[in-house]
Design an enzyme around this catalytic site. Structure first.
Site, PDB file in Angstrom:
ATOM      1  N   TYR A 207      -2.190  -1.203  10.479  1.00  0.00           N
ATOM      2  CA  TYR A 207      -2.145  -1.328   9.016  1.00  0.00           C
ATOM      3  C   TYR A 207      -0.812  -0.811   8.478  1.00  0.00           C
ATOM      4  O   TYR A 207      -0.164  -1.459   7.655  1.00  0.00           O
ATOM      5  CB  TYR A 207      -3.317  -0.539   8.421  1.00  0.00           C
ATOM      6  CG  TYR A 207      -3.524  -0.718   6.934  1.00  0.00           C
ATOM      7  CD1 TYR A 207      -4.236  -1.810   6.438  1.00  0.00           C
ATOM      8  CD2 TYR A 207      -3.036   0.211   6.024  1.00  0.00           C
ATOM      9  CE1 TYR A 207      -4.448  -1.962   5.072  1.00  0.00           C
ATOM     10  CE2 TYR A 207      -3.240   0.063   4.658  1.00  0.00           C
ATOM     11  CZ  TYR A 207      -3.955  -1.027   4.185  1.00  0.00           C
ATOM     12  OH  TYR A 207      -4.153  -1.176   2.833  1.00  0.00           O
TER      13      TYR A 207
ATOM     14  N   SER B 181       0.867  -1.188   0.000  1.00  0.00           N
ATOM     15  CA  SER B 181       0.000   0.000   0.000  1.00  0.00           C
ATOM     16  C   SER B 181       0.894   1.226   0.000  1.00  0.00           C
ATOM     17  O   SER B 181       2.071   1.146   0.361  1.00  0.00           O
ATOM     18  CB  SER B 181      -0.843  -0.014   1.290  1.00  0.00           C
ATOM     19  OG  SER B 181      -1.483   1.229   1.491  1.00  0.00           O
TER      20      SER B 181
HETATM   21  P1  NAD Z   1     -11.446  -6.181  -0.007  1.00  0.00           P
HETATM   22  O1  NAD Z   1     -12.051  -6.157   1.362  1.00  0.00           O
HETATM   23  O2  NAD Z   1     -12.323  -5.987  -1.201  1.00  0.00           O
HETATM   24  O3  NAD Z   1     -10.648  -7.535  -0.220  1.00  0.00           O
HETATM   25  C1  NAD Z   1      -9.963  -8.174   0.803  1.00  0.00           C
HETATM   26  C2  NAD Z   1      -9.928  -9.637   0.474  1.00  0.00           C
HETATM   27  O4  NAD Z   1      -9.256 -10.319   1.532  1.00  0.00           O
HETATM   28  C3  NAD Z   1     -11.329 -10.234   0.361  1.00  0.00           C
HETATM   29  O5  NAD Z   1     -11.339 -11.188  -0.684  1.00  0.00           O
HETATM   30  C4  NAD Z   1     -11.513 -10.910   1.714  1.00  0.00           C
HETATM   31  O6  NAD Z   1     -12.395 -11.994   1.641  1.00  0.00           O
HETATM   32  C5  NAD Z   1     -10.099 -11.368   1.964  1.00  0.00           C
HETATM   33  N1  NAD Z   1      -9.827 -11.679   3.362  1.00  0.00           N
HETATM   34  C6  NAD Z   1     -10.055 -10.913   4.450  1.00  0.00           C
HETATM   35  N2  NAD Z   1      -9.730 -11.599   5.570  1.00  0.00           N
HETATM   36  C7  NAD Z   1      -9.287 -12.817   5.163  1.00  0.00           C
HETATM   37  C8  NAD Z   1      -8.815 -13.972   5.829  1.00  0.00           C
HETATM   38  N3  NAD Z   1      -8.757 -14.039   7.168  1.00  0.00           N
HETATM   39  N4  NAD Z   1      -8.463 -15.039   5.084  1.00  0.00           N
HETATM   40  C9  NAD Z   1      -8.544 -15.024   3.729  1.00  0.00           C
HETATM   41  N5  NAD Z   1      -8.991 -13.962   3.050  1.00  0.00           N
HETATM   42  C10 NAD Z   1      -9.345 -12.868   3.758  1.00  0.00           C
HETATM   43  O7  NAD Z   1     -10.271  -5.103   0.023  1.00  0.00           O
HETATM   44  P2  NAD Z   1      -9.291  -4.580  -1.119  1.00  0.00           P
HETATM   45  O8  NAD Z   1      -9.412  -3.117  -1.102  1.00  0.00           O
HETATM   46  O9  NAD Z   1      -9.459  -5.316  -2.381  1.00  0.00           O
HETATM   47  O10 NAD Z   1      -7.867  -4.936  -0.455  1.00  0.00           O
HETATM   48  C11 NAD Z   1      -7.025  -5.965  -0.959  1.00  0.00           C
HETATM   49  C12 NAD Z   1      -5.587  -5.655  -0.552  1.00  0.00           C
HETATM   50  O11 NAD Z   1      -5.193  -4.417  -1.142  1.00  0.00           O
HETATM   51  C13 NAD Z   1      -5.379  -5.495   0.951  1.00  0.00           C
HETATM   52  O12 NAD Z   1      -4.139  -6.064   1.332  1.00  0.00           O
HETATM   53  C14 NAD Z   1      -5.358  -3.984   1.125  1.00  0.00           C
HETATM   54  O13 NAD Z   1      -4.636  -3.602   2.259  1.00  0.00           O
HETATM   55  C15 NAD Z   1      -4.681  -3.564  -0.156  1.00  0.00           C
HETATM   56  N6  NAD Z   1      -4.894  -2.160  -0.535  1.00  0.00           N
HETATM   57  C16 NAD Z   1      -6.150  -1.689  -0.805  1.00  0.00           C
HETATM   58  C17 NAD Z   1      -6.320  -0.359  -1.189  1.00  0.00           C
HETATM   59  C18 NAD Z   1      -7.672   0.244  -1.532  1.00  0.00           C
HETATM   60  O14 NAD Z   1      -7.786   1.467  -1.676  1.00  0.00           O
HETATM   61  N7  NAD Z   1      -8.715  -0.555  -1.734  1.00  0.00           N
HETATM   62  C19 NAD Z   1      -5.192   0.471  -1.260  1.00  0.00           C
HETATM   63  C20 NAD Z   1      -3.933  -0.055  -0.969  1.00  0.00           C
HETATM   64  C21 NAD Z   1      -3.808  -1.375  -0.619  1.00  0.00           C
END
Ligand code: NAD
Length: 257
Positions: free
Chosen positions: A152, A139
């Site tokens: 985080y 991130s």
């Molecule tokens: P999201 O909530 O849509 O996806 C998260 C995924 O992780 C989901 O598929 C969920 O089911 C899964 N998950 C959660 N807990 C779990 C567990 N215990 N075991 C297995 N799977 C689990 O969120 P996202 O925004 O797609 O985030 C995905 C990644 O990207 C994360 O690591 C997040 O930190 C990172 N990220 C997101 C953003 C953003 O703006 N959306 C920005 C930077 C980084």
């Protein structure tokens, strides 16, 4: 570029960025393993639909990324992988003195420790083949901080450090390890926050996105899951063979500020 013949595991991939990355890898020809902690018909249907859409093998394997044994079992059940995308992640926001210890533990476990277990389980197979790609979804918070996100930010800085270590331990073996550092990405989770933010700030959709949600993202545009997916595909390509132990920001200029 074709990733035909490669198998990719993407953790936390039944929604959001993980699903977007899995789609991009499948579009490039890779067989994909989707994962989350649930085990519903919808999860298996999602994998089947993705496989049919791109003509690749796709399956869903349930594994809870907060549990080390599940992380290692995921890799074993998949029969190893050529491409490992550590994406599963959760968020919780509170001042550090009010931050619940169980939330701290869950964030460190899912966002950081899971990648330790999956990487340790996947590397022996990659070494045998002399080819492998570890792509960690970190991130902008892996490179910079925000208040109230102590767990985080710690987990994301941690995974950037682990990425560099894995790169050194695999250097010259046909394996690379890199981290993608997205800024704000428009996922269903983020989309759902827009009406709440509009109500809280009494602003229209456009203004709340530009002035509130994307205040730290100079482009004032969300990144998309396709852009993160395309970056992952690039890191798996031959052109990226000497890119290892580094980060690629997909953040509209956030970390240039
Ligand atoms: P999201 O909530 O849509 O996806 C998260 C995924 O992780 C989901 O598929 C969920 O089911 C899964 N998950 C959660 N807990 C779990 C567990 N215990 N075991 C297995 N799977 C689990 O969120 P996202 O925004 O797609 O985030 C995905 C990644 O990207 C994360 O690591 C997040 O930190 C990172 N990220 C997101 C953003 C953003 O703006 N959306 C920005 C930077 C980084």
């Amino acid at each position: 570029m074709s990733l035909s013949g490669k198998t990719a595991i993407v953790t936390g991939s039944n929604s959001g960025i993980g699903l977007g990355v899995a789609r991009s890898l499948a579009e490039a020809g890779a067989d994909v393993v989707l994962n989350s902690f649930t085990d519903s018909q919808a999860d298996h249907d999602l994998a089947a639909a993705l496989g049919a859409e791109f003509g690749v093998k796709a399956r869903y394997i349930r594994a809870d990324m907060s549990k080390g044994a599940d992380c290692r079992a995921l890799v074993a059940e998949a029969g190893g992988c050529d491409i490992l995308v550590n994406n599963a992640g959760i968020q919780f926001v509170a001042p550090i003195e009010e931050f619940p210890a169980e939330k701290w533990d869950a964030i460190i476990a899912i966002n950081l420790t899971s990648a330790f277990h999956t990487t340790a389980a996947a590397l022996p197979g990659m070494r045998e083949k002399g080819w492998g790609r570890v792509v960690n979804i970190a991130s902008a918070h892996g490179l910079t901080a925000s208040p109230f996100k102590s767990a985080y930010v710690s987990a994301k800085h941690g995974i950037v450090g682990m990425t560099k270590t894995v790169a050194l331990e695999t250097a010259g073996q046909g394996i690379t390890a890199n981290a993608i550092c997205p800024g704000y990405v428009l996922t269903p989770l983020v989309e759902a926050q827009i009406p709440e933010q509009m109500a809280a700030h009494k602003l229209d959709r456009e203004t709340v996105i530009r002035e509130v949600m994307l205040a730290r993202q100079p482009s004032r545009q969300f990144a998309t899951v396709e852009e993160v997916g395309g970056t992952a595909v690039f890191l798996c390509s031959a052109a990226a063979a000497q890119i290892t132990g580094t980060t690629i920001s997909v953040d509209g200029g956030w970390t240039a500020l």
